[in-house]
Design an enzyme around this catalytic site. Structure first.
Site, PDB file in Angstrom:
ATOM      1  N   ASN A  28       0.855  -1.187   0.000  1.00  0.00           N
ATOM      2  CA  ASN A  28       0.000   0.000   0.000  1.00  0.00           C
ATOM      3  C   ASN A  28       0.886   1.231   0.000  1.00  0.00           C
ATOM      4  OD1 ASN A  28       0.361  -0.049   3.165  1.00  0.00           O
ATOM      5  ND2 ASN A  28      -0.680  -1.943   2.604  1.00  0.00           N
ATOM      6  N   GLY A  44      -6.878  -4.694  -2.372  1.00  0.00           N
ATOM      7  CA  GLY A  44      -7.202  -5.717  -3.359  1.00  0.00           C
ATOM      8  C   GLY A  44      -7.018  -5.333  -4.808  1.00  0.00           C
ATOM      9  N   GLU A  74      -4.097  -1.142   6.066  1.00  0.00           N
ATOM     10  CA  GLU A  74      -2.846  -0.737   6.705  1.00  0.00           C
ATOM     11  C   GLU A  74      -2.819   0.757   7.034  1.00  0.00           C
ATOM     12  OE1 GLU A  74      -0.999  -2.944   7.757  1.00  0.00           O
ATOM     13  OE2 GLU A  74      -0.473  -4.479   6.300  1.00  0.00           O
ATOM     14  N   HIS A  93       4.686   0.812   1.548  1.00  0.00           N
ATOM     15  CA  HIS A  93       4.797  -0.503   2.189  1.00  0.00           C
ATOM     16  C   HIS A  93       4.631  -1.566   1.111  1.00  0.00           C
ATOM     17  CE1 HIS A  93       4.194  -4.114   4.365  1.00  0.00           C
ATOM     18  NE2 HIS A  93       2.880  -4.131   4.179  1.00  0.00           N
ATOM     19  N   HIS A  95       6.262  -5.806  -0.222  1.00  0.00           N
ATOM     20  CA  HIS A  95       6.857  -7.067   0.207  1.00  0.00           C
ATOM     21  C   HIS A  95       7.957  -7.468  -0.777  1.00  0.00           C
ATOM     22  CE1 HIS A  95       2.484  -7.905   1.744  1.00  0.00           C
ATOM     23  NE2 HIS A  95       3.090  -6.957   2.444  1.00  0.00           N
ATOM     24  N   HIS A 156       6.742 -10.167   7.266  1.00  0.00           N
ATOM     25  CA  HIS A 156       5.728  -9.372   6.565  1.00  0.00           C
ATOM     26  C   HIS A 156       6.290  -8.669   5.326  1.00  0.00           C
ATOM     27  CE1 HIS A 156       2.141  -6.379   7.102  1.00  0.00           C
ATOM     28  NE2 HIS A 156       2.397  -6.628   5.825  1.00  0.00           N
TER      29      HIS A 156
END
Length: 196
Positions: A28, A44, A74, A93, A95, A156
């Site tokens: 996000n 999503g 978040e 943010h 991953h 995470h």
């Protein structure tokens, strides 16, 4: 409302996707566009396909001001950073594989292998695990926000923030590059520290 700012945020999302710093619907991204409003990516939605009109405008309490999607869960983490760091105007943010590998192993990225680390990302932090989208996750990063611009989230992902979207993006790109280089160097042998 904030059409240029939405274009810029969507552009950063596309760059993150193209550079493999975000996958499909994960992550996000937000930007603080006024004293009252924050732009945030919807939940999503694939960041590589995100359009400016998909971006949600929130007030500082997390209420939707404009937009049809559901704001990322978040938001509390983003909100905390903006509250604690008035100099920050963008939060990313994601991953990314290599930085997240460090977080998954419960290890911070060493700052003594590459000069880019101390130049671009001094004081990378490692936050304790908390479930995604919870106030507990915001609390897990709280001790690190005043002193760091990059935080690994155990099990995470990663978090970077800066004075604008480009600054936050550059930090995420450098974070992942440093993590990848260190991991790849371990294939050849133990990395050597920068002579001090």
């Amino acid at each position: 409302m904030y059409s240029e700012e939405k274009e810029a945020l969507a552009g950063i999302c596309h760059m993150l996707y193209q550079r493999n710093l975000v996958t499909a619907c994960d992550g996000n991204i937000s930007s603080k566009v006024s004293k009252d409003h924050i732009l945030l990516t919807p939940s999503g939605m694939n960041k590589g396909l995100l359009l400016p009109e998909d971006i949600i405008v929130l007030d500082l309490s997390g209420n939707t001001v404009e937009g049809n999607g559901r704001a990322s869960k978040e938001y509390p983490m983003h909100q905390l950073i903006y509250q604690m760091r008035p100099d920050v105007k963008a939060v990313i943010h994601t991953h990314p594989v290599f930085a997240t590998a460090f977080a998954l192993a419960g290890k911070n990225i060493p700052d003594n292998y590459l000069i880019e680390t101390t130049m671009m990302l001094p004081d990378i932090a490692l936050a304790e695990y908390a479930p995604p989208g919870t106030q507990a996750l915001a609390e897990a990063i709280r001790p690190h926000v005043p002193v760091s611009n990059a935080v690994l989230l155990k099990n995470h992902g990663a978090l970077t923030y800066g004075k604008d979207l480009t600054d936050a993006y550059n930090k995420m790109e450098v974070l992942e590059s440093i993590a990848k280089t260190i991991i790849m160097s371990k294939v050849l042998g133990e990395p050597q520290v920068v002579p001090g």
